[in-house]
Write an enzyme that holds these catalytic residues in place. Structure first.
Site, mmCIF file in Angstrom:
data_model
loop_
_atom_site.group_PDB
_atom_site.id
_atom_site.type_symbol
_atom_site.label_atom_id
_atom_site.label_comp_id
_atom_site.label_asym_id
_atom_site.label_seq_id
_atom_site.Cartn_x
_atom_site.Cartn_y
_atom_site.Cartn_z
ATOM 1 N N SER A 10 0.847 -1.199 0.000
ATOM 2 C CA SER A 10 0.000 0.000 0.000
ATOM 3 C C SER A 10 0.879 1.246 0.000
ATOM 4 O O SER A 10 1.566 1.534 0.988
ATOM 5 C CB SER A 10 -0.892 -0.012 1.244
ATOM 6 O OG SER A 10 -1.521 1.241 1.384
ATOM 7 N N HIS A 35 -1.377 -1.385 -4.212
ATOM 8 C CA HIS A 35 -2.633 -1.011 -3.553
ATOM 9 C C HIS A 35 -2.664 0.508 -3.362
ATOM 10 O O HIS A 35 -1.754 1.097 -2.770
ATOM 11 C CB HIS A 35 -2.703 -1.727 -2.202
ATOM 12 C CG HIS A 35 -3.975 -1.544 -1.447
ATOM 13 N ND1 HIS A 35 -5.108 -2.316 -1.670
ATOM 14 C CD2 HIS A 35 -4.308 -0.688 -0.441
ATOM 15 C CE1 HIS A 35 -6.072 -1.946 -0.835
ATOM 16 N NE2 HIS A 35 -5.617 -0.951 -0.076
ATOM 17 N N ASP A 37 -4.814 3.578 -1.770
ATOM 18 C CA ASP A 37 -5.871 3.939 -0.828
ATOM 19 C C ASP A 37 -6.394 5.328 -1.147
ATOM 20 O O ASP A 37 -5.676 6.321 -1.004
ATOM 21 C CB ASP A 37 -5.318 3.908 0.599
ATOM 22 C CG ASP A 37 -5.081 2.490 1.078
ATOM 23 O OD1 ASP A 37 -6.024 1.691 1.021
ATOM 24 O OD2 ASP A 37 -3.956 2.188 1.505
ATOM 25 N N MET A 39 -8.915 8.201 -0.174
ATOM 26 C CA MET A 39 -9.690 8.676 0.981
ATOM 27 C C MET A 39 -10.201 10.080 0.707
ATOM 28 O O MET A 39 -9.449 10.923 0.197
ATOM 29 C CB MET A 39 -8.818 8.683 2.231
ATOM 30 C CG MET A 39 -8.159 7.338 2.515
ATOM 31 S SD MET A 39 -7.299 7.330 4.082
ATOM 32 C CE MET A 39 -6.455 5.741 4.019
ATOM 33 N N HIS A 68 -8.563 1.049 -3.752
ATOM 34 C CA HIS A 68 -9.443 0.875 -2.595
ATOM 35 C C HIS A 68 -10.123 2.216 -2.315
ATOM 36 O O HIS A 68 -9.473 3.145 -1.814
ATOM 37 C CB HIS A 68 -8.583 0.403 -1.417
ATOM 38 C CG HIS A 68 -9.317 0.236 -0.128
ATOM 39 N ND1 HIS A 68 -8.673 0.031 1.065
ATOM 40 C CD2 HIS A 68 -10.638 0.251 0.169
ATOM 41 C CE1 HIS A 68 -9.555 -0.087 2.036
ATOM 42 N NE2 HIS A 68 -10.755 0.061 1.524
ATOM 43 N N MET A 70 -12.135 4.492 -0.340
ATOM 44 C CA MET A 70 -12.732 4.816 0.964
ATOM 45 C C MET A 70 -13.385 6.185 0.825
ATOM 46 O O MET A 70 -12.893 7.201 1.346
ATOM 47 C CB MET A 70 -11.635 4.802 2.041
ATOM 48 C CG MET A 70 -11.215 3.394 2.423
ATOM 49 S SD MET A 70 -9.592 3.351 3.227
ATOM 50 C CE MET A 70 -8.559 3.347 1.782
ATOM 51 N N MET A 139 -11.375 -5.477 6.185
ATOM 52 C CA MET A 139 -10.559 -4.486 6.905
ATOM 53 C C MET A 139 -10.196 -5.040 8.273
ATOM 54 O O MET A 139 -11.072 -5.405 9.067
ATOM 55 C CB MET A 139 -11.310 -3.165 7.063
ATOM 56 C CG MET A 139 -11.595 -2.421 5.767
ATOM 57 S SD MET A 139 -10.146 -2.123 4.729
ATOM 58 C CE MET A 139 -9.081 -1.193 5.853
ATOM 59 N N GLY A 144 -8.538 4.488 7.244
ATOM 60 C CA GLY A 144 -8.209 5.900 7.370
ATOM 61 C C GLY A 144 -6.722 6.200 7.431
ATOM 62 O O GLY A 144 -6.294 7.255 6.991
ATOM 63 N N PHE A 145 -5.941 5.266 7.954
ATOM 64 C CA PHE A 145 -4.515 5.542 8.157
ATOM 65 C C PHE A 145 -3.711 4.248 8.042
ATOM 66 O O PHE A 145 -4.193 3.183 8.435
ATOM 67 C CB PHE A 145 -4.270 6.138 9.551
ATOM 68 C CG PHE A 145 -5.082 7.379 9.797
ATOM 69 C CD1 PHE A 145 -4.608 8.627 9.400
ATOM 70 C CD2 PHE A 145 -6.333 7.280 10.387
ATOM 71 C CE1 PHE A 145 -5.377 9.761 9.601
ATOM 72 C CE2 PHE A 145 -7.113 8.417 10.592
ATOM 73 C CZ PHE A 145 -6.635 9.666 10.197
ATOM 74 N N GLY A 147 -0.391 2.119 9.372
ATOM 75 C CA GLY A 147 0.365 2.011 10.612
ATOM 76 C C GLY A 147 -0.456 1.761 11.868
ATOM 77 O O GLY A 147 0.056 1.905 12.973
ATOM 78 N N ASP A 177 -6.621 -6.255 4.956
ATOM 79 C CA ASP A 177 -6.000 -4.932 4.810
ATOM 80 C C ASP A 177 -5.994 -4.226 6.158
ATOM 81 O O ASP A 177 -7.056 -3.925 6.714
ATOM 82 C CB ASP A 177 -6.822 -4.117 3.785
ATOM 83 C CG ASP A 177 -6.196 -2.758 3.489
ATOM 84 O OD1 ASP A 177 -5.080 -2.483 3.969
ATOM 85 O OD2 ASP A 177 -6.843 -1.973 2.760
ATOM 86 N N GLY A 178 -4.778 -3.963 6.649
ATOM 87 C CA GLY A 178 -4.638 -3.210 7.890
ATOM 88 C C GLY A 178 -3.810 -3.954 8.923
ATOM 89 O O GLY A 178 -4.190 -5.049 9.356
ATOM 90 N N GLY A 179 -2.641 -3.393 9.256
ATOM 91 C CA GLY A 179 -1.827 -3.999 10.302
ATOM 92 C C GLY A 179 -1.236 -5.348 9.912
ATOM 93 O O GLY A 179 -0.935 -6.166 10.785
ATOM 94 N N GLY A 199 1.118 -1.980 4.315
ATOM 95 C CA GLY A 199 1.658 -0.633 4.189
ATOM 96 C C GLY A 199 2.929 -0.474 4.989
ATOM 97 O O GLY A 199 4.044 -0.569 4.486
HETATM 98 C C1 DX5 Z 1 -6.200 1.734 5.814
HETATM 99 C C2 DX5 Z 1 -5.816 1.405 4.381
HETATM 100 C C3 DX5 Z 1 -4.740 0.396 4.308
HETATM 101 C C4 DX5 Z 1 -3.444 0.866 4.884
HETATM 102 C C5 DX5 Z 1 -2.592 -0.301 5.237
HETATM 103 O O1 DX5 Z 1 -7.231 2.642 5.815
HETATM 104 O O2 DX5 Z 1 -6.924 0.905 3.668
HETATM 105 O O3 DX5 Z 1 -4.556 -0.098 2.982
HETATM 106 O O4 DX5 Z 1 -2.728 1.662 3.963
HETATM 107 O O5 DX5 Z 1 -1.488 0.136 5.964
HETATM 108 P P1 DX5 Z 1 -0.912 -0.732 7.168
HETATM 109 O O6 DX5 Z 1 -0.493 -2.048 6.560
HETATM 110 O O7 DX5 Z 1 0.235 0.094 7.649
HETATM 111 O O8 DX5 Z 1 -2.003 -0.901 8.159
HETATM 112 ZN ZN ZN Z 2 -6.480 -0.161 1.680
#
Ligand code: DX5
Ligand code: ZN
Length: 232
Positions: A10, A35, A37, A39, A68, A70, A139, A144-145, A147, A177-179, A199
């Protein structure tokens, strides 16, 4: 057939002054998709990439662009991102008022269609949409972010989705997706995920290409549970 996980770094976690370099590092590390993102400051409390950034990354990379969305009004953004080179358009179940229509429109624009589920959204949102989707994006953080820490409670939903998809013989991809890092990717793989967005665990490391390779090794390690066929 050799089983292979799809890895999708990402780019919002990368150095924004060098997004082209982020794309190059993804290719160098053997990533399957890039990927993106998107937003809008309404659906999520952050602003990121628009169609022009997507177009620039299309020029900078051969990897399929996994977009993606959002955004609060996904229908308005399907065509601009399809025209900007997206290979897949994933919309949120919580934002798509007529999800079947939105997903059909994504396919009509020549893209694969994905449906994303926030951590607190039930898998029953898919019940009448399986045939309309090529990818389900679970998710594992609140969107939204980059990390943020992985939400373990979502693993049970991944398991239920895998079971339902297998019962239906659904041929699509089940993404998380996420963490996602070595450890959480393996937990998700064991729960039935076959596609991994990452990410911070890629781009906030000293050597992002090596981080992708080592994520792949962690997923393909030993027990042979990596799922899915060749990357789409
Ligand atoms: C979160 C995004 C993710 C994010 C993943 O809102 O949709 O794609 O960039 O980043 P990490 O892997 O750092 O959670
Ligand atoms: Zn994403």
């Amino acid at each position: 057939m050799a089983l292979r996980a799809v890895l999708a770094p990402s780019v919002i976690a990368a150095d924004w002054a060098s997004l082209g370099e982020a794309a190059r590092l993804a290719e160098a590390g053997g990533a399957d998709w890039l990927h993106l993102d998107v937003m809008d400051g309404h659906f999520v409390p952050n602003l990121t990439l628009g169609p022009d950034a997507c177009r620039a990354l299309r020029r900078a990379s051969r990897l399929p662009l996994d977009v993606h969305l959002m955004v609060a009004r996904p229908d308005e953004w399907l065509a601009p991102f399809a025209e900007a080179g997206a290979g897949r358009l994933t919309v949120h179940a919580e934002a798509a008022r007529h999800a079947g229509r939105t997903l059909a429109r994504a396919r009509a624009l020549g893209c694969e269609a994905g449906l994303a589920l926030n951590p607190e959204t039930s898998e029953t949102a898919l019940e009448y949409l399986w045939e309309a989707v090529d990818l389900v994006l679970v998710m594992t953080v609140s969107p939204g972010f980059a990390g943020q820490p992985f939400l373990r409670g979502v693993l049970a939903k991944v398991e239920r989705l895998r079971a339902r998809a297998d019962r239906l013989g659904w041929p699509g991809r089940l993404a998380v997706d996420g963490g996602i890092d070595h450890d959480t990717a393996r937990l998700c793989r064991d729960a039935g995920a076959d596609t991994f967005v990452a990410g911070a665990s890629v781009y906030r490391q000293a050597d992002p290409a090596a981080a992708i390779r080592s994520l792949r090794e962690a997923l393909e390690d030993g027990d042979g549970k990596a799922r899915g066929g060749a990357p789409a």
